[in-house]
Design an enzyme around this catalytic site. Structure first.
Site, PDB file in Angstrom:
ATOM      1  N   LYS A  94       4.836  -4.159  -6.620  1.00 27.48           N
ATOM      2  CA  LYS A  94       6.276  -4.099  -6.846  1.00 27.48           C
ATOM      3  C   LYS A  94       7.071  -4.236  -5.553  1.00 27.48           C
ATOM      4  O   LYS A  94       8.160  -4.783  -5.542  1.00 27.48           O
ATOM      5  CB  LYS A  94       6.593  -2.759  -7.529  1.00 27.48           C
ATOM      6  CG  LYS A  94       8.034  -2.581  -7.943  1.00 27.48           C
ATOM      7  CD  LYS A  94       8.389  -3.472  -9.099  1.00 27.48           C
ATOM      8  CE  LYS A  94       9.824  -3.337  -9.551  1.00 27.48           C
ATOM      9  NZ  LYS A  94      10.230  -4.537 -10.309  1.00 27.48           N
ATOM     10  N   CYS A  97       0.856  -1.192   0.000  1.00 26.57           N
ATOM     11  CA  CYS A  97       0.000   0.000   0.000  1.00 26.57           C
ATOM     12  C   CYS A  97       0.891   1.240   0.000  1.00 26.57           C
ATOM     13  O   CYS A  97       1.993   1.231   0.526  1.00 26.57           O
ATOM     14  CB  CYS A  97      -0.924   0.103   1.202  1.00 26.57           C
ATOM     15  SG  CYS A  97      -2.056  -1.280   1.344  1.00 26.57           S
TER      16      CYS A  97
HETATM   17  C1  F6R Z   1       9.416 -10.952  -9.787  1.00 25.89           C
HETATM   18  C2  F6R Z   1       9.616  -9.971  -8.749  1.00 25.89           C
HETATM   19  C3  F6R Z   1       9.524 -10.434  -7.338  1.00 25.89           C
HETATM   20  C4  F6R Z   1      10.620  -9.756  -6.509  1.00 25.89           C
HETATM   21  C5  F6R Z   1      10.476 -10.133  -5.032  1.00 25.89           C
HETATM   22  C6  F6R Z   1      11.572  -9.523  -4.203  1.00 25.89           C
HETATM   23  O1  F6R Z   1       9.504 -10.379 -11.057  1.00 25.89           O
HETATM   24  O2  F6R Z   1       9.823  -8.825  -8.995  1.00 25.89           O
HETATM   25  O3  F6R Z   1       9.625 -11.819  -7.246  1.00 25.89           O
HETATM   26  O4  F6R Z   1      11.850 -10.151  -7.008  1.00 25.89           O
HETATM   27  O5  F6R Z   1       9.235  -9.703  -4.551  1.00 25.89           O
HETATM   28  O6  F6R Z   1      11.564  -8.132  -4.286  1.00 25.89           O
HETATM   29  P1  F6R Z   1      12.852  -7.280  -3.981  1.00 25.89           P
HETATM   30  O7  F6R Z   1      13.885  -7.654  -4.963  1.00 25.89           O
HETATM   31  O8  F6R Z   1      12.388  -5.862  -4.101  1.00 25.89           O
HETATM   32  O9  F6R Z   1      13.270  -7.625  -2.571  1.00 25.89           O
END
Ligand code: F6R
Length: 563
Positions: free
Chosen positions: A558, A2
């Site tokens: 994201k 969020c």
């Molecule tokens: C897949 C993707 C997610 C992230 C995961 C970890 O394309 O983006 O699997 O890799 O949620 O996120 P970070 O790298 O931000 O810790």
């Protein structure tokens, strides 16, 4: 997850809030909403199911207001509907709250409120917050005594002078930003407009009453002073640069990213110093634990493999959420955490465990202002610029290259050749994986060793943006079970090597379609870094054929800031 964004001031606050929310959509886009103070001092709430475009369409007028708070939601508890969207208001509509996180003692709070004849209308934990704030009246800064969990929120109250109340418990980010005649609140400093020159980061246990004339802060209920820190607004680079989607843009940025990393890690004084520090740490280590999630975990698997192969040092990749108090660690170990966002709650939980065991922590992180970067002794930047599409692409390649540079056993010429190799791979991607006319119902990516880890990442990309059943498998493992799934509706994409021919024969014999992916530039031992590109393009093309927006796949966000 969020996103929270709001502003207090005089000019275009509703428009500014919608703009800020748009920049926070990466945190979730199930529903969105705003609340603003009307000229009569009342609170007006507007909400929509879906993303900020849906909300913007519902905001028909934008009257002048002194305060506007907004929210973009990734649903945790409570379905995706208008009622559960934020802002949530108190029973008497006096207080409105936008919230990120989880109130763990929600049931107990709900029961307490019901005993006081306060009826709740939704399924979301957030709704207890404005009602408890109402009961606390002038003692809002005691809120942490009543709520448990990881949370941040901002609240507007019709009975106080124009201003808002903020609170933070745990590690979720919340910042205040100050410009000439406006004060902002945001989950991410990236969303602040270019006029913001100073910021305050809230800490665990803080609360604040924010007004234009000055703000009061408390820590666990006791008054404290917090100073504004100088802030340089970030270059947001949020246009798609002519591409139809951010995912397409970001895949096409891979050559530049690889060139940028190679140059920086060979020339930048600070990065060189940090690399020497890292090598000293490695020389005192008997085991490296790598912790990460999703795509970053797949990068961790490859880096762990390379550490064992080239440095003859034990290295174990862990899915962050599977790294628990039972995992054997001690202070002679070294931890490498990998994260694009730097805010992933599962990885932050690993950091707490590692810190408790006094294990030194090194981060490979794209957002260097993030919590994970701040909690690590050394942070190696991934230098990708913003990655906006939910599916991570350029950051995967960046993490692999930074990992290889830290291992420091590769020929600089091979590193320097990667940008061009990525460019060639981009040009040839659609010939390398030519999608069959009949859309397969199930897809297997297979490979051996590093290619197996690439297969896992390829399958994740296709799953995320096409909702197609897809798996990554070690090539020789098919015959131990999954071969039973192969028929004329299946497609196997094979990362070809000397040891994949049996698997290809076994699949073909059972009527499965096969695409073999030979390595480009086999003489370059780093070619695996760019070998993922055809699968990324395959996922992108399939999403386009299916009419799915690959930048915002359903149910995802994201930045994953919940455990
Ligand atoms: C897949 C993707 C997610 C992230 C995961 C970890 O394309 O983006 O699997 O890799 O949620 O996120 P970070 O790298 O931000 O810790």
């Amino acid at each position: 997850m969020c996103g929270i964004f709001g502003c207090l001031g005089k000019h275009n606050l509703i428009t500014q809030t919608l703009q800020g929310l748009r920049l926070l959509e990466y945190r979730g886009y199930d529903s969105a909403g705003i609340v603003y103070r009307t000229a009569q001092g009342k609170l007006r709430v507007i909400k929509a199911v879906g993303d900020i475009n849906q909300l913007t369409a519902r905001v028909k007028t934008r009257p002048a207001t002194s305060l506007c708070l907004g929210h973009t939601r990734w649903a945790t508890n409570g379905g995706v509907n208008l009622k559960n969207a934020h802002p949530q208001v108190s029973f008497n509509e006096q207080i409105a709250v936008v919230h990120n996180g989880i109130i763990e003692n929600y049931d107990a709070c709900r029961t307490k409120l019901q005993k006081k004849q306060i009826k709740l209308r939704t399924e979301v934990d957030t709704e207890v917050i404005p009602n408890i704030l109402y009961l606390l009246q002038h003692n809002k800064h005691k809120i942490h005594q009543y709520l448990r969990g990881q949370y941040v929120f901002a609240a507007a109250d019709t009975t106080t002078a124009p201003g808002f109340f903020v609170a933070k418990s745990g590690t979720l980010p919340l910042y205040l930003g100050r410009a000439k005649d406006t004060v902002y609140v945001s989950s991410d400093t990236m969303a602040f407009p270019a006029t913001v020159q100073q910021i305050i980061a809230l800490n665990d246990g803080d609360t604040g009453e924010i007004t234009l004339d000055g703000s009061k802060f408390y820590h666990l209920g006791q008054p404290i002073t917090k100073a504004w820190q100088a802030f340089t607004p970030l270059n947001k680079q949020t246009d798609k640069n002519g591409f139809a989607t951010y995912m397409a843009k970001e895949i096409n940025e891979i050559p530049d990213v690889l060139n940028r990393i190679t140059a920086a890690y060979q020339q930048d004084e600070t990065l060189l110093l940090h690399q020497r520090q890292f090598h000293r740490q490695l020389s005192q280590t008997d085991c490296v634990h790598l912790c990460a999630c999703g795509t970053s975990y797949h990068a961790a698997l490859i880096i762990a493999h390379l550490i064992e192969k080239h440095l003859h040092l034990r290295a174990i990749a862990h899915v962050s959420s599977e790294f628990t108090a039972d995992t054997l660690i001690d202070k002679r170990n070294l931890a490498i955490v990998i994260s694009q966002s730097g805010e992933t709650a599962d990885t932050l939980a690993c950091i707490s465990l590692l810190q408790a065991h006094r294990v030194p922590i090194v981060a490979l992180c794209n957002v260097t202002s993030s919590t994970i970067a701040g909690q690590s002794e050394l942070c190696f930047p991934l230098l990708c610029g913003p990655e906006i599409a939910v599916a991570s692409t350029k950051v995967f390649c960046a993490a692999l290259l930074v990992g290889c540079l830290l291992i420091n056993r590769f020929n600089p010429a091979d590193c320097a050749a990667l940008g061009q190799l990525a460019q060639t791979t981009l040009q040839q991607a659609r010939q390398l994986i030519h999608l069959p006319a009949n859309r397969p119902q199930k897809i297997f990516f297979i490979g051996k060793q590093i290619d197996y880890f690439l297969a896992l990442e390829s399958a994740l990309k296709v799953k995320e943006v096409t909702y197609t059943h897809c798996e990554g498998y070690p090539a020789n493992e098919l015959k131990h079970g999954p071969l039973s799934m192969i028929d004329q509706h299946s497609l196997a994409v094979v990362y070809q090597s000397d040891s994949t021919s049996n698997a290809v024969a076994e699949i073909t014999a059972r009527g499965g379609q096969v695409i073999t992916l030979p390595p480009l530039a086999p003489e370059n031992p780093l070619n695996f870094i760019t070998r993922i590109i055809p699968a990324q393009i395959m996922a992108l093309d399939m999403a386009e054929q299916l009419g799915i927006n690959p930048d915002k796949p359903r149910n995802l966000a994201k930045s994953v800031t919940v455990l």
